[in-house]
Design a protein around this motif. Structure first.
Motif, mmCIF file in Angstrom:
data_model
loop_
_atom_site.group_PDB
_atom_site.id
_atom_site.type_symbol
_atom_site.label_atom_id
_atom_site.label_comp_id
_atom_site.label_asym_id
_atom_site.label_seq_id
_atom_site.Cartn_x
_atom_site.Cartn_y
_atom_site.Cartn_z
ATOM 1 N N ARG A 1 0.809 -1.216 0.000
ATOM 2 C CA ARG A 1 0.000 0.000 0.000
ATOM 3 C C ARG A 1 0.846 1.272 0.000
ATOM 4 N NH1 ARG A 1 -3.462 -1.160 5.278
ATOM 5 N NH2 ARG A 1 -1.344 -1.693 5.928
ATOM 6 N N GLY A 2 2.142 1.133 0.112
ATOM 7 C CA GLY A 2 3.000 2.299 0.250
ATOM 8 C C GLY A 2 3.341 2.959 -1.068
ATOM 9 N N TYR A 3 4.263 3.894 -0.990
ATOM 10 C CA TYR A 3 4.705 4.641 -2.165
ATOM 11 C C TYR A 3 6.048 4.109 -2.640
ATOM 12 C CZ TYR A 3 1.084 7.887 -0.768
ATOM 13 O OH TYR A 3 -0.120 8.452 -0.432
ATOM 14 N N GLY A 4 6.220 4.046 -3.934
ATOM 15 C CA GLY A 4 7.490 3.605 -4.488
ATOM 16 C C GLY A 4 7.549 2.085 -4.597
ATOM 17 N N LEU A 5 8.331 1.624 -5.533
ATOM 18 C CA LEU A 5 8.492 0.186 -5.735
ATOM 19 C C LEU A 5 9.505 -0.345 -4.735
ATOM 20 C CD1 LEU A 5 8.488 -0.042 -9.624
ATOM 21 C CD2 LEU A 5 6.589 -0.267 -8.022
ATOM 22 N N GLU A 6 9.136 -1.429 -4.089
ATOM 23 C CA GLU A 6 9.943 -1.959 -3.006
ATOM 24 C C GLU A 6 10.509 -3.340 -3.342
ATOM 25 O OE1 GLU A 6 10.826 -0.473 -0.349
ATOM 26 O OE2 GLU A 6 9.464 1.250 -0.263
ATOM 27 N N TYR A 7 11.755 -3.585 -2.944
ATOM 28 C CA TYR A 7 12.351 -4.910 -3.061
ATOM 29 C C TYR A 7 12.401 -5.611 -1.704
ATOM 30 C CZ TYR A 7 16.546 -2.693 -1.211
ATOM 31 O OH TYR A 7 17.428 -2.009 -0.437
ATOM 32 N N ASP A 8 12.103 -4.872 -0.649
ATOM 33 C CA ASP A 8 12.140 -5.415 0.712
ATOM 34 C C ASP A 8 10.810 -6.095 1.010
ATOM 35 O OD1 ASP A 8 12.980 -3.980 3.970
ATOM 36 O OD2 ASP A 8 12.216 -5.945 3.400
ATOM 37 N N LEU A 9 10.849 -7.384 1.280
ATOM 38 C CA LEU A 9 9.598 -8.112 1.477
ATOM 39 C C LEU A 9 8.820 -7.605 2.687
ATOM 40 C CD1 LEU A 9 9.910 -10.472 3.950
ATOM 41 C CD2 LEU A 9 11.560 -11.348 2.305
ATOM 42 N N TYR A 10 9.503 -7.002 3.658
ATOM 43 C CA TYR A 10 8.825 -6.516 4.858
ATOM 44 C C TYR A 10 7.991 -5.267 4.595
ATOM 45 C CZ TYR A 10 11.675 -9.928 7.225
ATOM 46 O OH TYR A 10 12.259 -11.102 7.607
ATOM 47 N N GLU A 11 8.143 -4.676 3.410
ATOM 48 C CA GLU A 11 7.342 -3.511 3.039
ATOM 49 C C GLU A 11 5.978 -3.914 2.476
ATOM 50 O OE1 GLU A 11 8.031 -0.377 3.539
ATOM 51 O OE2 GLU A 11 10.029 -0.730 4.375
ATOM 52 N N TYR A 12 5.796 -5.194 2.217
ATOM 53 C CA TYR A 12 4.550 -5.649 1.612
ATOM 54 C C TYR A 12 3.534 -6.032 2.678
ATOM 55 C CZ TYR A 12 6.699 -5.341 -2.931
ATOM 56 O OH TYR A 12 7.287 -4.845 -4.078
ATOM 57 N N ASP A 13 2.282 -5.712 2.400
ATOM 58 C CA ASP A 13 1.233 -5.854 3.403
ATOM 59 C C ASP A 13 0.429 -7.136 3.272
ATOM 60 O OD1 ASP A 13 1.124 -2.603 2.454
ATOM 61 O OD2 ASP A 13 1.514 -3.069 4.570
ATOM 62 N N TYR A 14 0.293 -7.622 2.057
ATOM 63 C CA TYR A 14 -0.535 -8.804 1.809
ATOM 64 C C TYR A 14 0.227 -9.760 0.899
ATOM 65 C CZ TYR A 14 -4.076 -5.487 3.368
ATOM 66 O OH TYR A 14 -4.775 -4.549 4.086
ATOM 67 N N TRP A 15 0.001 -11.052 1.145
ATOM 68 C CA TRP A 15 0.719 -12.090 0.407
ATOM 69 C C TRP A 15 -0.235 -13.165 -0.093
ATOM 70 C CZ3 TRP A 15 5.986 -12.192 -0.549
ATOM 71 C CH2 TRP A 15 6.723 -11.176 0.072
ATOM 72 N N GLY A 16 0.096 -13.705 -1.265
ATOM 73 C CA GLY A 16 -0.605 -14.865 -1.779
ATOM 74 C C GLY A 16 0.018 -16.141 -1.239
ATOM 75 N N GLN A 17 -0.530 -17.267 -1.641
ATOM 76 C CA GLN A 17 -0.132 -18.551 -1.069
ATOM 77 C C GLN A 17 1.064 -19.174 -1.768
ATOM 78 O OE1 GLN A 17 -2.188 -18.280 -3.445
ATOM 79 N NE2 GLN A 17 -1.992 -20.091 -4.741
ATOM 80 N N GLY A 18 1.447 -18.689 -2.925
ATOM 81 C CA GLY A 18 2.599 -19.233 -3.635
ATOM 82 C C GLY A 18 2.222 -20.271 -4.672
ATOM 83 N N THR A 19 3.032 -20.349 -5.715
ATOM 84 C CA THR A 19 2.857 -21.336 -6.763
ATOM 85 C C THR A 19 4.237 -21.882 -7.131
ATOM 86 O OG1 THR A 19 1.880 -21.755 -8.953
ATOM 87 C CG2 THR A 19 2.892 -19.589 -8.617
ATOM 88 N N GLN A 20 4.334 -23.193 -7.276
ATOM 89 C CA GLN A 20 5.613 -23.850 -7.485
ATOM 90 C C GLN A 20 6.046 -23.771 -8.949
ATOM 91 O OE1 GLN A 20 7.771 -25.620 -5.208
ATOM 92 N NE2 GLN A 20 9.135 -25.539 -7.000
ATOM 93 N N VAL A 21 7.269 -23.347 -9.159
ATOM 94 C CA VAL A 21 7.888 -23.359 -10.486
ATOM 95 C C VAL A 21 9.114 -24.264 -10.414
ATOM 96 C CG1 VAL A 21 9.125 -22.011 -12.210
ATOM 97 C CG2 VAL A 21 7.074 -21.072 -11.117
ATOM 98 N N THR A 22 9.153 -25.255 -11.273
ATOM 99 C CA THR A 22 10.275 -26.181 -11.313
ATOM 100 C C THR A 22 10.843 -26.204 -12.724
ATOM 101 O OG1 THR A 22 9.270 -27.559 -9.599
ATOM 102 C CG2 THR A 22 11.054 -28.530 -10.893
ATOM 103 N N VAL A 23 12.133 -25.932 -12.843
ATOM 104 C CA VAL A 23 12.802 -25.888 -14.136
ATOM 105 C C VAL A 23 13.806 -27.028 -14.181
ATOM 106 C CG1 VAL A 23 14.107 -24.504 -15.766
ATOM 107 C CG2 VAL A 23 12.524 -23.395 -14.168
ATOM 108 N N SER A 24 13.614 -27.939 -15.119
ATOM 109 C CA SER A 24 14.515 -29.080 -15.248
ATOM 110 C C SER A 24 15.630 -28.764 -16.238
ATOM 111 C CB SER A 24 13.742 -30.310 -15.702
ATOM 112 O OG SER A 24 13.182 -30.090 -16.977
ATOM 113 N N SER A 25 16.782 -29.358 -15.997
ATOM 114 C CA SER A 25 17.941 -29.098 -16.870
ATOM 115 C C SER A 25 18.001 -30.081 -18.022
ATOM 116 C CB SER A 25 19.217 -29.181 -16.046
ATOM 117 O OG SER A 25 19.315 -30.440 -15.420
#
Length: 123
Positions: free
Chosen positions: A99-123
């Motif tokens: 909800r803040g101002y400016g683009l943030e790279y610090d995860l602690y600046e974020y207020d809400y989170w989704g549950q995550g989705t798995q990405v797997t890249v095979s070699s």
């Protein structure tokens, strides 16, 4: 505010995936959105951020030129297009809202989170 991420899967190195994150609520355009990822045994790290209007983006050096963040405010959805995937991109990917101002790279600046989705890249 609830976030629902999807679009993960298994892909070969060099392949592509597009992640989506749908956000509940009527004020989606007021949130800057971020994408983070967490590999097994590692800390959660910043991947990309996009402003509320979609006019500004910010990327981690490790994904710059390969990943693209975008959003559709009419659909309350933010996307992460991932091209040229590498095995080191394997992780659980999370979307987050700030909800803040400016683009943030610090995860602690974020207020809400989704549950995550798995990405797997095979070699």
């Amino acid at each position: 505010v609830q976030l629902q991420a999807s679009g993960g899967g298994l892909v070969q190195a060099g392949g592509s995936l597009r992640l989506s994150c749908v956000v509940s609520g009527r004020t989606f355009s007021l949130y800057n959105m971020g994408w983070f990822r967490q590999a097994p045994g590692k800390e959660r790290e910043f991947v990309a951020a996009i402003s509320g209007s979609g006019g500004s983006t910010y990327y981690a050096d490790s994904v710059k030129g390969r990943f693209t963040a975008s959003r559709d405010n009419a659909k309350n959805t933010v996307y992460l297009q991932m091209n040229g995937l590498k095995p080191e991109d394997t992780a659980v990917y999370y979307c987050a809202a700030d909800r803040g101002y400016g683009l943030e790279y610090d995860l602690y600046e974020y207020d809400y989170w989704g549950q995550g989705t798995q990405v797997t890249v095979s070699s």
